[in-house]
Scaffold this motif. Structure first.
Motif, PDB file in Angstrom:
ATOM      1  N   GLN A 100      40.151  36.672  48.325  1.00 39.03           N
ATOM      2  CA  GLN A 100      39.736  37.832  49.142  1.00 39.03           C
ATOM      3  C   GLN A 100      40.894  38.825  49.292  1.00 39.03           C
ATOM      4  O   GLN A 100      40.722  40.028  49.102  1.00 39.03           O
ATOM      5  CB  GLN A 100      39.302  37.360  50.529  1.00 39.03           C
ATOM      6  CG  GLN A 100      37.976  36.651  50.537  1.00 39.03           C
ATOM      7  CD  GLN A 100      37.600  36.175  51.917  1.00 39.03           C
ATOM      8  OE1 GLN A 100      38.457  35.892  52.752  1.00 39.03           O
ATOM      9  NE2 GLN A 100      36.305  36.065  52.168  1.00 39.03           N
ATOM     10  N   MET A 119      41.593  40.492  45.792  1.00 35.38           N
ATOM     11  CA  MET A 119      40.539  41.364  45.263  1.00 35.38           C
ATOM     12  C   MET A 119      40.417  42.639  46.086  1.00 35.38           C
ATOM     13  O   MET A 119      40.195  43.723  45.549  1.00 35.38           O
ATOM     14  CB  MET A 119      39.202  40.620  45.206  1.00 35.38           C
ATOM     15  CG  MET A 119      39.127  39.728  43.974  1.00 35.38           C
ATOM     16  SD  MET A 119      37.546  38.957  43.713  1.00 35.38           S
ATOM     17  CE  MET A 119      36.518  40.330  43.250  1.00 35.38           C
ATOM     18  N   PHE A 120      40.561  42.519  47.395  1.00 37.90           N
ATOM     19  CA  PHE A 120      40.460  43.738  48.202  1.00 37.90           C
ATOM     20  C   PHE A 120      41.718  44.603  48.080  1.00 37.90           C
ATOM     21  O   PHE A 120      41.641  45.822  48.226  1.00 37.90           O
ATOM     22  CB  PHE A 120      40.125  43.399  49.660  1.00 37.90           C
ATOM     23  CG  PHE A 120      38.645  43.257  49.857  1.00 37.90           C
ATOM     24  CD1 PHE A 120      37.985  42.101  49.476  1.00 37.90           C
ATOM     25  CD2 PHE A 120      37.898  44.306  50.359  1.00 37.90           C
ATOM     26  CE1 PHE A 120      36.616  41.995  49.601  1.00 37.90           C
ATOM     27  CE2 PHE A 120      36.518  44.201  50.495  1.00 37.90           C
ATOM     28  CZ  PHE A 120      35.873  43.046  50.114  1.00 37.90           C
ATOM     29  N   GLY A 121      42.849  43.951  47.799  1.00 38.12           N
ATOM     30  CA  GLY A 121      44.035  44.742  47.489  1.00 38.12           C
ATOM     31  C   GLY A 121      43.811  45.560  46.230  1.00 38.12           C
ATOM     32  O   GLY A 121      44.073  46.765  46.179  1.00 38.12           O
ATOM     33  N   ALA A 122      43.268  44.888  45.213  1.00 38.16           N
ATOM     34  CA  ALA A 122      42.979  45.583  43.952  1.00 38.16           C
ATOM     35  C   ALA A 122      41.923  46.668  44.173  1.00 38.16           C
ATOM     36  O   ALA A 122      42.019  47.765  43.609  1.00 38.16           O
ATOM     37  CB  ALA A 122      42.500  44.575  42.912  1.00 38.16           C
TER      38      ALA A 122
END
Lengths: 564, 95
Positions: free
Chosen positions: A458, A461-464
C-alpha cells in the motif's frame, strides 16, 4: 588453500599482478581472486588468527568472528561483481587500484586492533581516489583532490582518536569503544565522515558521480560499508546515532528529487540508505544490528546494481544527466530490466532484497519505543521509492524520448548486473536460506507476514501513484540542467571567496607596510653605507700610532675611574 | 538512402500509456481496499504496534501524502540551492 592466510593478502598480490599482466590472463587472475578468497574464508578458523608484537603492543592483523566474516563474504562478493563489470576496460591504473581498494576493505573488517584498522583505513583512501582520477577529466581531477582531502581528514581524526584512546586505556584491540571512552568522539567523527554523516557527506555526492563508470561501482561498495562495520563493532547502542541516522535518511531525499545527474541521485540515495544503517547501530538491539548488517549487505547488491546500470548508460551515451536521457529502453532493454530489479530492491518491494532487511531496523525502532524516528524512517522509505525506485529508471530509460539509440553495454557489464540482480531476487524470496544464515546477532525475524506485506505494498503503490499523478498533471519538477548547492559549497566557493576577499582587504595594508619597512630599511642601509662604505669615515685606514694613542687614552680613563 | 523506420512501440502510443495509468489506479484502489479485509479479519488478521498504524488507510495515505510533501518540499529547496550548470566552472574559481 591454507586457511590461516590473511584474507586481504590475495587482493594485494592481485593488485601487484594486475600491474604486470595484460589481457585475458589479467582478467582471469582478477576474477579468480575474490572466488579463491571467498573459498578460503569458508575454511578459516575463528578468533585471533595472527598476532604480532610491535613496540609493546599486541597487534592482531587477522581476527575472525561472525561480524567480520559476514562483511568479509560481502566484500568478496562485491569485488567479484565489480571486477566482472570492469573487465572490458584496459586501464591498468584502475585495475590495480581497484584490487588494492578491495584488499584494504577486506583487511579493515578483519583487523583485530585499531592500529591495523587505521592502516587499512588509509589504504582505502589512497587507492579509491585513483578510481576518481582515472576518469581523467578536469572535474574528476579536482573532485578527486577534494575527496582525498576529506578522506585524509578522516584518517587523521581517526589517528588522533585512537592515540587518545590507546594512551588512556592501554588497549589497542578493536572492540566496543562507546562515546564515553577517551577519544570516542574523535573516532566516531572519523568513521562518520566516511559513512556520510550530515554535513560531512559532501565528498560522497561530489566525487562519486565524477568517477569512472566502473570505479563508481567499487566506490559504492567498500568505503561506506567499512565505516558501517566499524560503527557496528565499536559504537553499537550509541544513542546520538539514532538521530543522526534518521536525519541522514531524511535530508538527502529532497536533494535527490531535484538533482539532474542520475549518478549523483544515487549518491544522495546512498546517504539515505546509510542513514537506515546508522540508525540501526544507534538502536543497538540484536534485531536492529542484524537489520543494519543485512541492509549493508543488500545495499552493496542493489546500489551496486543501480550504479552499474547508470555506469552502462554513461559508457554507452557519455552522460547520466536526466535532462539528456530518456527512451533508452528501446535499444537497451536488458539494462532497463536489470536497473528495474535494482530499483525494486532499494524500494523494498516484497520479494526483493531491500524488503527483508530495512524492515528489521524499522521494527526495532518501534519495539524500542522510538515512534517519531519510525515516522521519519517510514517517510524516508517512500522517498527512496521516489528517487531511486522511479526517478532513476524512468528518466534514464523512459520519460521523453531523447532520440539516443545506444546499444547494450559489453557482455561482461550485463553479466555483472545479472549476477547482482539475481542475488537481489534470491535474497528477497529466500531470506532465511541465504542472508539470514550469515547474520551475526541472535534475533529471529520473519519479514513475510501478511500485514507487513500488505502495508508495504500500500505504502509503495500509493507513493508511486502520487509520483505519476504529479507527472501527468505537470506538478512534478522538470529536469533542469543545473547544479544544486550542497555543503561542498563551503570549500568550493565560500572559503576561496573568503580568501580572495581577505586578500583584497589585506593586500593594500601589506603593500603599505612593506613600503614603509623598505623605506626605513633603505635609510638604515644608506646611513651605514655613509660611515662604513668605501670612503666612509669608519672604513678609512688609520695609522698604527693613532690606535696606540687611543689605547693609552682608554687606559688612562680606566685608571681614573678605578681610583675614584 | 532512407534510414530504416523504427518499429512503433507500445509505449509510443499515448492511448496505451493512459490505459496503463487507469489500470494502475484501479490496482491501487484494490490494494487500498485490502484494509477492509484486515479490519474485518477476513483473508488476514491485521496487527499493529501503534494505534495510528492500525487505522485503515494509514499506510496508503502516508505513501501518497509523503510523496506530495517530498516533491513540493524539493521544489521549494530548488529556490535556494539551484544554480547554473557551470556554476563551479567559472574562470578564476579555486577548483
Amino acid at each position: 588453500m591454507p586457511t590461516d592466510m590473511p584474507p586481504f593478502l590475495p587482493f594485494l598480490v592481485a593488485a601487484l599482478l594486475a600491474a604486470v599482466t595484460r589481457g585475458r590472463l589479467r582478467s582471469a587472475l582478477m576474477l579468480a581472486t575474490p572466488i579463491a578468497g571467498a573459498l578460503a574464508l569458508t575454511g578459516i578458523g575463528s578468533g585471533e588468527l595472527l598476532q604480532i608484537q610491535v613496540l609493546g603492543y599486541t597487534l592482531t592483523p587477522v581476527r575472525v568472528d561472525e561480524l567480520s566474516l559476514m562483511f568479509g563474504y560481502l566484500f568478496h562478493l562485491g569485488a567479484f561483481i565489480a571486477v566482472l563489470y570492469a573487465l572490458h576496460t584496459d586501464d591498468t591504473l584502475q585495475h590495480v587500484m581497484a584490487m588494492a581498494y578491495a584488499g584494504g576493505a577486506v583487511g579493515a573488517v578483519f583487523a583485530g586492533d585499531l592500529i591495523t584498522f587505521f592502516l587499512f583505513w588509509e589504504v582505502l583512501s589512497l587507492s579509491s581516489v585513483f578510481l576518481i582520477w582515472a576518469r581523467r577529466t578536469p572535474q574528476a581531477i579536482a573532485a578527486g583532490f577534494r575527496y582525498l582531502l576529506l578522506q585524509i581528514g578522516s584518517g587523521v581524526t581517526l589517528l588522533a582518536g585512537l592515540l587518545v584512546y590507546v594512551a588512556a586505556t592501554g588497549e589497542v584491540a578493536m572492540n566496543h569503544i562507546g562515546l564515553e571512552a577517551p577519544g570516542g568522539w574523535l573516532i566516531i567523527l572519523a568513521l562518520g565522515l566516511k559513512c556520510g554523516f550530515p554535513m560531512l557527506h559532501m565528498w560522497l555526492t561530489d566525487a562519486y558521480p565524477e568517477s569512472t563508470p566502473t570505479g563508481a561501482v567499487f566506490l559504492c561498495m567498500f568505503t561506506t560499508k567499512c565505516a558501517i562495520y566499524a560503527l557496528t563493532r565499536s559504537f553499537a547502542g550509541a544513542e546520538p546515532l539514532i538521530y543522526i541516522g534518521a536525519f541522514m535518511t531524511f535530508f538527502p531525499i529532497f536533494f535527490a528529487v531535484i538533482e539532474n545527474d542520475l549518478r549523483r541521485v544515487l549518491s544522495y540515495s546512498m546517504i539515505n540508505q546509510l542513514g537506515f544503517m546508522v540508525c540501526g547501530i544507534g538502536l543497538g538491539s540484536a534485531l536492529a544490528l542484524n537489520g543494519t548488517v543485512s541492509h549493508a549487505f543488500n545495499d552493496v547488491l542493489f546500489k551496486g546494481l543501480l550504479f552499474m546500470s547508470m555506469g552502462a548508460v554513461l559508457t554507452m551515451t557519455g552522460t547520466t544527466k536526466a535532462s539528456e536521457l530518456g527512451g533508452l529502453y528501446k535499444t537497451m532493454p536488458q539494462t532497463t530490466a536489470l536497473c528495474i530489479v535494482g530499483a525494486a530492491s532499494i524500494s523494498a518491494i516484497p520479494l526483493f532484497c531491500g524488503f527483508v532487511s530495512k524492515s528489521m531496523i524499522m521494527q526495532a525502532a518501534l519495539d524500542q519505543g522510538h515512534t517519531i524516528i519510525w515516522f521519519f524512517l517510514l517517510f524516508a522509505s517512500v522517498g527512496v521509492l521516489e528517487h531511486a525506485g522511479i526517478k532513476i529508471p524512468f528518466f534514464a530509460f523512459f520519460a521523453h524520448d531523447s532520440g539516443r539509440r545506444p546499444a547494450e553495454p559489453p557482455v561482461n557489464m550485463r553479466a555483472a548486473m545479472a549476477v547482482a540482480a539475481a542475488l537481489c531476487i534470491v535474497i528477497g524470496v529466500f531470506p532465511e536460506a541465504t542472508l539470514y544464515r550469515l547474520l551475526p546477532f541472535d534475533a529471529s525475524y520473519h519479514p513475510y507476514d501478511m500485514t507487513h506485506v500488505v502495508t508495504q505494498v500500500q505504502l509503495l503503490m500509493f507513493g508511486a501513484l502520487a509520483v505519476f499523478w504529479m507527472m501527468r498533471t505537470g506538478r512534478y519538477p522538470t529536469e533542469e540542467r543545473a547544479v544544486n548547492l550542497d555543503f561542498d559549497w563551503i570549500y568550493r566557493r565560500l572559503l576561496p571567496a573568503a580568501i580572495r576577499g581577505g586578500e583584497r582587504v589585506l593586500s593594500p595594508v601589506w603593500d603599505g607596510a612593506r613600503k614603509g619597512v623598505v623605506a626605513q630599511f633603505s635609510g638604515l642601509v644608506a646611513l651605514l653605507f655613509r660611515y662604513h662604505g668605501p670612503g666612509g669615515a669608519l672604513a678609512r685606514t688609520w695609522p698604527t700610532g693613532s690606535m696606540a694613542i687611543w689605547v693609552a687614552v682608554l687606559l688612562a680613563v680606566f685608571v681614573v675611574v678605578y681610583y675614584l | 538512402m532512407e534510414t530504416p523506420r523504427e518499429p512503433k512501440r507500445y509505449l509510443d502510443n499515448p492511448e496505451n500509456v493512459t490505459r496503463l495509468w487507469r489500470r494502475f489506479v484501479m490496482a491501487c484502489a484494490v490494494v487500498a481496499a485490502l484494509d477492509l479485509f484486515g479490519l474485518l479479519g477476513i483473508v488476514y488478521h491485521r496487527h499493529a504496534s501503534l494505534f495510528v498504524e492500525g487505522l485503515p488507510g494509514f499506510y496508503w495515505g502516508w505513501g501518497f501524502v509523503g510523496i506530495v510533501f517530498l516533491v513540493f518540499g524539493a521544489i521549494q529547496l530548488r529556490r535556494f540551492v539551484m544554480r547554473p550548470e557551470n556554476y563551479y566552472e567559472r574562470p578564476g574559481d579555486a577548483d
